[in-house]
Design a protein around this motif. Structure first.
Motif, mmCIF file in Angstrom:
data_model
loop_
_atom_site.group_PDB
_atom_site.id
_atom_site.type_symbol
_atom_site.label_atom_id
_atom_site.label_comp_id
_atom_site.label_asym_id
_atom_site.label_seq_id
_atom_site.Cartn_x
_atom_site.Cartn_y
_atom_site.Cartn_z
ATOM 1 N N UNK A 48 0.917 -1.306 0.003
ATOM 2 C CA UNK A 48 -0.059 0.094 0.056
ATOM 3 C C UNK A 48 0.973 1.281 0.026
ATOM 4 N N UNK A 49 1.835 1.137 0.846
ATOM 5 C CA UNK A 49 2.673 2.515 0.822
ATOM 6 C C UNK A 49 3.423 2.772 -0.449
ATOM 7 N N UNK A 50 4.072 1.755 -1.000
ATOM 8 C CA UNK A 50 4.569 1.779 -2.462
ATOM 9 C C UNK A 50 3.635 2.326 -3.298
ATOM 10 N N UNK A 51 2.397 1.908 -3.318
ATOM 11 C CA UNK A 51 1.395 2.157 -4.372
ATOM 12 C C UNK A 51 1.177 3.932 -4.102
ATOM 13 N N UNK A 52 0.880 4.215 -2.914
ATOM 14 C CA UNK A 52 0.418 5.689 -2.845
ATOM 15 C C UNK A 52 1.600 6.394 -3.156
ATOM 16 N N UNK A 53 3.017 6.246 -2.670
ATOM 17 C CA UNK A 53 4.205 6.986 -2.976
ATOM 18 C C UNK A 53 4.453 7.107 -4.543
ATOM 19 N N UNK A 54 3.727 6.073 -5.341
ATOM 20 C CA UNK A 54 3.911 6.564 -6.787
ATOM 21 C C UNK A 54 2.835 7.113 -7.377
ATOM 22 N N UNK A 55 2.062 7.538 -6.574
ATOM 23 C CA UNK A 55 0.763 8.396 -7.211
ATOM 24 C C UNK A 55 1.180 9.798 -7.400
ATOM 25 N N UNK A 56 0.596 10.326 -8.666
ATOM 26 C CA UNK A 56 0.801 11.682 -8.855
ATOM 27 C C UNK A 56 -0.441 12.593 -8.494
#
Length: 271
Positions: free
Chosen positions: A194-202
């Motif tokens: 979840x953290x990695x997915x949120x970090x990748x968001x624009x």
């Protein structure tokens, strides 16, 4: 706090680990939900050998019976309330015999009675927000689903949800412009999904409203990232750790207050 009771009208499996229970009955007469998409009720599950009937007042039970006979209390999000039919829908995550609510739902049958207190709630998608971020796992799905349905047309909504695989995904609808991605656990590195997915968001530099709920350590990391690195404030976010990996319900309830205090210490002195 108001006490209600309802009767199971139907119970159906939405996924291999998610049961939907629909409740109705005169015991819900007068029930009303706040203007919130994270509306919750506190369910009361009596022990199997309870000497009191299926309809009871939890406070009176605690007053007149020893602790081992008290009902177990668990908080669940309301998936849907339909005033016209006084029909209450709750979704339960089931992990075998673990916990209290899941096993109850897995064996729920028409006619079963459920006692509850509440309701409460505080979050609803803000129509003035530039973007809505919803992040969590199966335990947050009822609130995520209800919230997505309340996003105004044309507004951007980004949802990142952790689950066990494609068969655990459910249909989600949203009047807004939905960017939905399911994150499947593999048994390795799941705590970082979840953290990695949120970090990748624009995401926009401002105007983001976030709803972040689910497994404690996952939520802690996402919360820290949003507050420290994205510049959100606590007022921009609804955040709660519902459960913790490797802990039973009761063990988690005992340490949750301290864990939340540690989450706050992670980001001091962020406003």
């Amino acid at each position: 706090m108001a006490v209600w009771h309802a009767t199971v009208r139907s119970a159906s499996w939405l996924t291999p680990a998610l049961v939907r229970v629909v409740l109705r009955g005169d015991g819900l007469s007068g029930f009303a939900t706040p203007d919130a998409t994270d509306t919750y009720v506190n369910l009361a599950f009596p022990p199997a050998d309870a000497p009191y009937g299926p309809v009871f007042a939890p406070a009176e039970v605690r007053e007149h019976y020893p602790a081992e006979l008290w009902p177990a209390r668990r908080r669940y999000t309301v998936r849907r309330w339909e005033p016209a039919t006084e029909s209450l829908t709750l979704d339960f995550v089931v992990h075998g015999d673990d916990g209290v609510g899941g096993p109850w739902a897995a064996s729920a049958a028409p006619g079963d009675v459920l006692v509850m207190e509440g309701p409460g709630g505080s979050y609803r998608p803000d129509p003035a927000a530039a973007c809505h971020l919803l992040a969590g796992d199966e335990s947050a799905l009822p609130a995520v689903a209800a919230s997505l349905e309340a996003v105004p047309a044309g507004q951007r909504a980004v949802a990142r949800i952790v689950c066990d695989g494609p068969e655990h995904e459910v249909d989600l609808s949203c009047p807004g412009e939905l960017d939905l991605r399911w994150l499947h656990r593999t048994g390795s590195g799941d705590a970082e999904l979840l953290l990695r997915a949120v970090e990748d968001l624009d995401l926009p530099a401002s105007g983001v409203q976030a709803f972040v709920h689910g497994e404690a350590d996952e939520i802690r990391g996402v919360r820290r990232h949003l507050l420290v690195e994205r510049g959100l404030t606590r007022a921009d976010m609804s955040c709660s750790p519902y459960w913790r990996r490797t802990m039973t319900d009761e063990a988690w309830r005992r340490v949750k207050r301290d864990f939340v205090a540690q989450m706050d210490a992670d980001v001091e002195p962020v406003a």
